[in-house]
Enzyme design. Structure first.
Site, PDB file in Angstrom:
ATOM      1  N   HIS A 408       0.831  -1.207   0.000  1.00 51.06           N
ATOM      2  CA  HIS A 408       0.000   0.000   0.000  1.00 51.06           C
ATOM      3  C   HIS A 408       0.865   1.256   0.000  1.00 51.06           C
ATOM      4  O   HIS A 408       0.658   2.179  -0.792  1.00 51.06           O
ATOM      5  CB  HIS A 408      -0.914  -0.010   1.242  1.00 51.06           C
ATOM      6  CG  HIS A 408      -1.773   1.204   1.351  1.00 51.06           C
ATOM      7  ND1 HIS A 408      -1.402   2.314   2.064  1.00 51.06           N
ATOM      8  CD2 HIS A 408      -2.960   1.507   0.785  1.00 51.06           C
ATOM      9  CE1 HIS A 408      -2.344   3.237   1.965  1.00 51.06           C
ATOM     10  NE2 HIS A 408      -3.308   2.760   1.186  1.00 51.06           N
ATOM     11  N   ARG A 506      -7.501   0.074  -9.451  1.00 52.04           N
ATOM     12  CA  ARG A 506      -7.859  -0.876  -8.389  1.00 52.04           C
ATOM     13  C   ARG A 506      -8.943  -0.241  -7.531  1.00 52.04           C
ATOM     14  O   ARG A 506      -8.752   0.864  -7.028  1.00 52.04           O
ATOM     15  CB  ARG A 506      -6.648  -1.161  -7.508  1.00 52.04           C
ATOM     16  CG  ARG A 506      -5.502  -1.907  -8.180  1.00 52.04           C
ATOM     17  CD  ARG A 506      -4.364  -2.077  -7.168  1.00 52.04           C
ATOM     18  NE  ARG A 506      -3.361  -3.040  -7.574  1.00 52.04           N
ATOM     19  CZ  ARG A 506      -2.181  -2.708  -8.093  1.00 52.04           C
ATOM     20  NH1 ARG A 506      -1.877  -1.447  -8.301  1.00 52.04           N
ATOM     21  NH2 ARG A 506      -1.304  -3.644  -8.401  1.00 52.04           N
ATOM     22  N   ARG A 553     -10.925  -2.541 -12.372  1.00 51.93           N
ATOM     23  CA  ARG A 553     -10.941  -3.938 -11.966  1.00 51.93           C
ATOM     24  C   ARG A 553     -11.936  -4.137 -10.824  1.00 51.93           C
ATOM     25  O   ARG A 553     -11.977  -3.335  -9.897  1.00 51.93           O
ATOM     26  CB  ARG A 553      -9.533  -4.341 -11.517  1.00 51.93           C
ATOM     27  CG  ARG A 553      -9.413  -5.805 -11.205  1.00 51.93           C
ATOM     28  CD  ARG A 553      -8.003  -6.157 -10.870  1.00 51.93           C
ATOM     29  NE  ARG A 553      -7.631  -5.648  -9.553  1.00 51.93           N
ATOM     30  CZ  ARG A 553      -6.427  -5.814  -9.024  1.00 51.93           C
ATOM     31  NH1 ARG A 553      -5.491  -6.450  -9.696  1.00 51.93           N
ATOM     32  NH2 ARG A 553      -6.166  -5.357  -7.824  1.00 51.93           N
ATOM     33  N   GLU A 649      -3.326 -13.852 -14.501  1.00 55.60           N
ATOM     34  CA  GLU A 649      -2.382 -13.827 -13.381  1.00 55.60           C
ATOM     35  C   GLU A 649      -2.306 -15.161 -12.665  1.00 55.60           C
ATOM     36  O   GLU A 649      -1.681 -15.279 -11.624  1.00 55.60           O
ATOM     37  CB  GLU A 649      -2.682 -12.677 -12.415  1.00 55.60           C
ATOM     38  CG  GLU A 649      -4.119 -12.535 -12.030  1.00 55.60           C
ATOM     39  CD  GLU A 649      -4.412 -11.269 -11.242  1.00 55.60           C
ATOM     40  OE1 GLU A 649      -3.500 -10.559 -10.831  1.00 55.60           O
ATOM     41  OE2 GLU A 649      -5.613 -10.996 -11.032  1.00 55.60           O
ATOM     42  N   GLY A 671      -1.222  -9.727 -14.860  1.00 54.78           N
ATOM     43  CA  GLY A 671      -0.938  -9.286 -13.499  1.00 54.78           C
ATOM     44  C   GLY A 671       0.310 -10.046 -13.090  1.00 54.78           C
ATOM     45  O   GLY A 671       0.235 -11.137 -12.526  1.00 54.78           O
ATOM     46  N   THR A 672       1.457  -9.457 -13.398  1.00 52.18           N
ATOM     47  CA  THR A 672       2.707 -10.215 -13.206  1.00 52.18           C
ATOM     48  C   THR A 672       3.082 -10.379 -11.739  1.00 52.18           C
ATOM     49  O   THR A 672       3.885 -11.238 -11.404  1.00 52.18           O
ATOM     50  CB  THR A 672       3.866  -9.539 -13.959  1.00 52.18           C
ATOM     51  OG1 THR A 672       3.727  -8.134 -13.797  1.00 52.18           O
ATOM     52  CG2 THR A 672       3.875  -9.914 -15.408  1.00 52.18           C
ATOM     53  N   ASN A 673       2.483  -9.563 -10.856  1.00 55.22           N
ATOM     54  CA  ASN A 673       2.785  -9.762  -9.436  1.00 55.22           C
ATOM     55  C   ASN A 673       2.286 -11.149  -9.031  1.00 55.22           C
ATOM     56  O   ASN A 673       2.984 -11.927  -8.386  1.00 55.22           O
ATOM     57  CB  ASN A 673       2.091  -8.713  -8.569  1.00 55.22           C
ATOM     58  CG  ASN A 673       2.390  -7.298  -9.024  1.00 55.22           C
ATOM     59  OD1 ASN A 673       3.424  -7.066  -9.645  1.00 55.22           O
ATOM     60  ND2 ASN A 673       1.507  -6.364  -8.739  1.00 55.22           N
ATOM     61  N   ASP A 674       1.053 -11.443  -9.435  1.00 53.07           N
ATOM     62  CA  ASP A 674       0.491 -12.742  -9.088  1.00 53.07           C
ATOM     63  C   ASP A 674       0.981 -13.841 -10.023  1.00 53.07           C
ATOM     64  O   ASP A 674       1.287 -14.943  -9.582  1.00 53.07           O
ATOM     65  CB  ASP A 674      -1.042 -12.662  -9.119  1.00 53.07           C
ATOM     66  CG  ASP A 674      -1.574 -11.996  -7.857  1.00 53.07           C
ATOM     67  OD1 ASP A 674      -1.038 -12.293  -6.771  1.00 53.07           O
ATOM     68  OD2 ASP A 674      -2.490 -11.169  -7.961  1.00 53.07           O
ATOM     69  N   CYS A 721      -0.254  -4.974 -16.408  1.00 51.87           N
ATOM     70  CA  CYS A 721      -0.478  -3.936 -15.399  1.00 51.87           C
ATOM     71  C   CYS A 721       0.187  -4.288 -14.076  1.00 51.87           C
ATOM     72  O   CYS A 721      -0.003  -3.591 -13.084  1.00 51.87           O
ATOM     73  CB  CYS A 721      -1.963  -3.666 -15.219  1.00 51.87           C
ATOM     74  SG  CYS A 721      -2.901  -5.112 -14.751  1.00 51.87           S
TER      75      CYS A 721
END
Ligand code: PEP
Ligand code: MG
Length: 769
Positions: A408, A506, A553, A649, A671-674, A721
């Site tokens: 955050h 988001r 989203r 993702e 969603g490359t983080n996930d 993203c």
């Protein structure tokens, strides 16, 4: 007087002619070559509604609860009908046509100019309708359509929300000679980010619409205003141009082969434009963004606005030698007073939002009153939470013990443009309230004292430098470069980057900042209020970017985040929330709550935000999508008419991409983080394995490559993203693979635009070699 000529308009006439016309009048008075125009005054509109007697019904019609979408739609329709179906008084008609004849033009441009434009954000007062190539026969109708544009759903809703009275807003209409431009473009009279005396010109063939809408990559010229030297010329491959069609309409056409790579502006034309730039800037006393056109060797000024993107801090530091620190540094020195030992405390963490800043430490624990954070303080906290955003806005910098690049604190500080260091481990223990520290958000360090006071003569840190001049200028790219937005407060700033839209909005932050779970919120305030909460947050971004697309989203927060909120006791307690009840899984399990989100989308569409796109998170397979799609239909969203898509993702969604494409979606976004955490089995929030978290791992890239290939065959747009969209290596990989758009963080937009352009140029070169 129903009409006034530009020559007769002064700055005092704002109430009579509206903001747009007043500024054209001012440019004319300053001796600038503005195409001739007359203005149908606001009084004319007012007497039209009063003398015809429609005013009472008009204002009664729009006096509705704007949260009731059906009532709003009906009110807008009736109000516009009242205006459009009432005859223009004969005296006004005669005066308008006489002025038109006097102008001696066959076709004119008709633009609305609302008189409440001096109110904050009141561009909404009218929809700013513009009609080009209007003939004598259509003139009166177009003027009335401008008047009616005061009563679109968006305009009524906006005024109601902002507390502007419908009765007090008037509208004037500008009727202007059309310039049949041979070439046109924009000119920043000073550098748009540093304010340095360098003019930047963008130029393309034909009418200005092609440049302003971004349909064409224009030539770019950088000129040193002091020496007059043209420092840099970038001649673009200008594939399209806007011209007047046979019936007078604006059409896009291919540029003839031989002119595509021809330079648009000669040295002489640049000199003439610069002289105009000097005159405009002198007149307004501040740098301007000027729209210009050249027709038959005559230069015209079409519009001028102040440049709002100049970063005062950057401008100052550029002047005083460029140490790259922001304004708060100076404040910190003044506040800090005495010099402290520079490295009595030195912390390192992850530099998550760029910039160097000095300020006073304000330690914030969860129970603290956030009011203790003063303007220019450095917030030091274990982790930030959504209810800290107002204090984060006041802060000069942010330091957290916990968190990584997607926490955050990292996301919000980047969007607010506040330098930040996250994951500094024991910052809340080692720093103390009132201490002066210098934070470097590029290097990820926090040091005691003011670096400016103690290291004045040192070489500046390269990372703290403002980006190079070139990197501050928006390059045109074939691959779209969008921007991620998580907090509505950042929307304006994000839009000012010139990004091609929002690739990920988001909505979690909007919900989490209410400090209640969705279920508790609805229980306490009702369904309507919950929908409003979402509509309001999204609307801010949809408006700031309109008509650029904004990909919103649906809710995707893990249960552990919901458990911290009021009502959190009713949320499941999970061993591994990342593999649990989040994203579309939660939404499909709670169709009642999910449909409220979908109704918020429907309401935004009803309000006219046709730039809003819907994106579903964490889907596994086509089944997830089809179930969500039928819920969309249940609330009245027609998936065939709206742009919608999903995040890719999970490895499953990547491997099932063919079936995903068959669901009829318009786009997918990585969603490359996930995708990285699930492909490599590396918890994205677990510091013990952080060194294994690699979005560029061949396994991740392989999945992405397959998805892009299949989507291209199926005519489905692809995007990214995740945080990796801000990494140059990822940008290179994706542009090579043929991705449609890239959506980085706000601070990386400019660099990504340049990286994309560089790769695209290499690909072009390779194709001709
Ligand atoms: C992602 O997973 O890359 C993404 C953009 O979504 P979030 O970070 O919100 O999970
Ligand atoms: Mg994700």
């Amino acid at each position: 007087m129903p009409t006034l000529w530009l020559d007769d308009i002064g700055a005092d006439d704002l109430d009579v002619v509206g903001g747009k016309a007043a500024s054209l009048g001012e440019l004319t008075a300053a001796g600038l070559p503005v195409p001739s125009a007359f203005v149908v005054t606001a009084d004319t509109y007012r007497s039209f509604i009063e003398e015809s007697g429609i005013d009472t019904e008009l204002f009664e019609t729009v006096d509705i609860d704007s949260d009731d979408s059906q009532a709003l739609a009906a009110a807008a329709e009736r109000a516009q009908e009242l205006i459009l179906e009432t005859d223009t008084p004969p005296s006004v008609r005669e005066d308008l046509l006489a002025a038109y004849d006097q102008m001696g033009e066959s076709d004119v441009a008709v633009r609305s100019s609302a008189t409440a434009e001096d109110l904050p954000d009141a561009s909404f007062a009218g929809q700013q309708e513009t009609y080009l190539n209007v003939s004598r026969a259509d003139l009166l109708d177009r003027v009335k359509e401008c008047w009616a544009s005061l009563f679109t759903q968006r305009a009524i809703y906006y005024r109601q929300e902002q507390g502007f009275s419908h009765v007090d807003v008037d509208i004037a209409v500008v009727v202007q000679e059309m310039v049949d431009a041979e070439k046109s473009g924009v000119m920043f009279t000073s550098h748009p980010s540093t304010g340095a005396p360098k003019a930047i010109l963008e130029a393309a063939w034909g009418l200005g619409e092609a440049v302003v809408s971004g349909a064409v990559s224009p030539d770019n010229y950088i000129v040193d205003r002091e020496s007059g030297e043209i420092e840099e010329v970038t001649v673009a491959d200008k594939k399209v141009m806007c011209v007047r069609g046979e019936d007078g309409e604006t059409i896009e056409r291919s540029v003839p082969e031989e002119k595509r790579t021809e330079r648009v502006l000669s040295a002489d034309e640049i000199e003439r434009l610069l002289a105009i730039g000097e005159q405009v800037e002198d007149h307004y006393g501040e740098p301007q963004d000027v729209e210009w056109a050249i027709d038959d060797d005559t230069v015209y000024v079409l519009q001028s606005r102040p440049i709002t993107t100049i970063d005062e801090g950057t401008a100052d530091s550029a002047d005083d030698g460029g140490d790259g620190t922001t304004d708060a540094t100076a404040a910190g020195v003044a506040d800090g007073g005495e010099m402290e030992a520079p490295d009595a405390v030195r912390l390192t963490g992850i530099g998550s939002s760029p910039g160097t800043v000095t300020g006073t430490v304000s330690i914030v624990t969860k129970l603290d009153n956030l009011d203790k954070v003063s303007e220019g303080d450095i917030i030091v906290a274990e982790m930030t939470t959504p209810d800290m955003v107002p204090a984060m806005k006041r802060a000069a910098g942010i330091v957290t013990d916990e968190g990584g690049m997607t926490s955050h604190a990292a996301i919000v500080s980047r969007e607010l443009g506040v330098p930040a260091v996250v994951g500094a481990e024991d910052a809340t223990d080692r720093l103390r309230d009132g201490q002066t520290v210098t934070l470097d958000g590029d290097m990820g360090t926090v040091e005691q004292g003011s670096s400016v006071a103690t290291e004045e003569d040192d070489e500046p840190e390269p990372a703290a430098q403002p980006s190079s001049e070139h990197s501050r200028i928006k390059p045109m790219t074939g691959t779209e470069v969008k921007v991620n937005v998580s907090i509505p407060e950042a929307a304006e700033r994000a839009a000012a980057t010139g990004a091609d839209g929002v690739g990920l909005l988001r909505i979690e932050h909007m919900i989490l900042s209410t400090d209640k779970t969705p279920a508790r919120y609805v229980e306490d305030h009702g369904e309507r209020a919950y929908i409003d909460e979402i509509v309001e947050g999204v609307r801010t971004a949809a408006e700031a970017f309109y008509p650029r697309p904004v990909r919103v989203r649906t809710l995707d927060a893990p249960s552990d985040e919901f458990r911290q909120l009021q009502g959190g006791e009713d949320e499941p307690s999970e061993h591994n929330p990342m593999l649990g009840y989040r994203g579309i899984r939660r939404s499909l399990d709670r169709p009642g709550e999910f449909k409220l989100e979908l109704r918020a989308f429907q309401r935004l569409f009803d309000l006219g935000y046709d730039n809003v796109e819907l994106m579903l998170p964490l889907v596994t397979d086509a089944e997830d999508i089809l179930r969500a799609k039928s819920l969309m239909q249940e609330v009245g969203i027609d998936p065939a008419k709206r742009r919608w898509g999903v995040m890719v993702e999970t490895p499953a969604s990547a491997l099932c991409i063919e079936e995903l494409c068959e669901t009829g979606l318009d786009f997918v976004s990585f969603g490359t983080n996930d995708l990285t955490q699930y492909t490599l089995a590396v918890d994205r929030n677990n510091g013990n394995v952080a060194d294994r978290f690699d979005e560029l791992h061949p396994a991740v890239l392989d999945l992405m490559s397959q998805v892009i290939g299949t989507c291209r065959e199926n005519d489905v747009a692809t995007s990214i993203c995740g945080q990796a969209a801000s990494k140059p290596e990822m940008v290179q990989f994706l542009v090579d693979e043929g991705v449609t758009s890239i959506s980085p963080n706000i601070d990386a937009v400019r660099d990504v635009q340049h990286e994309v352009k560089r790769v695209e140029q290499r690909l072009l070169l390779e194709s001709v070699r």
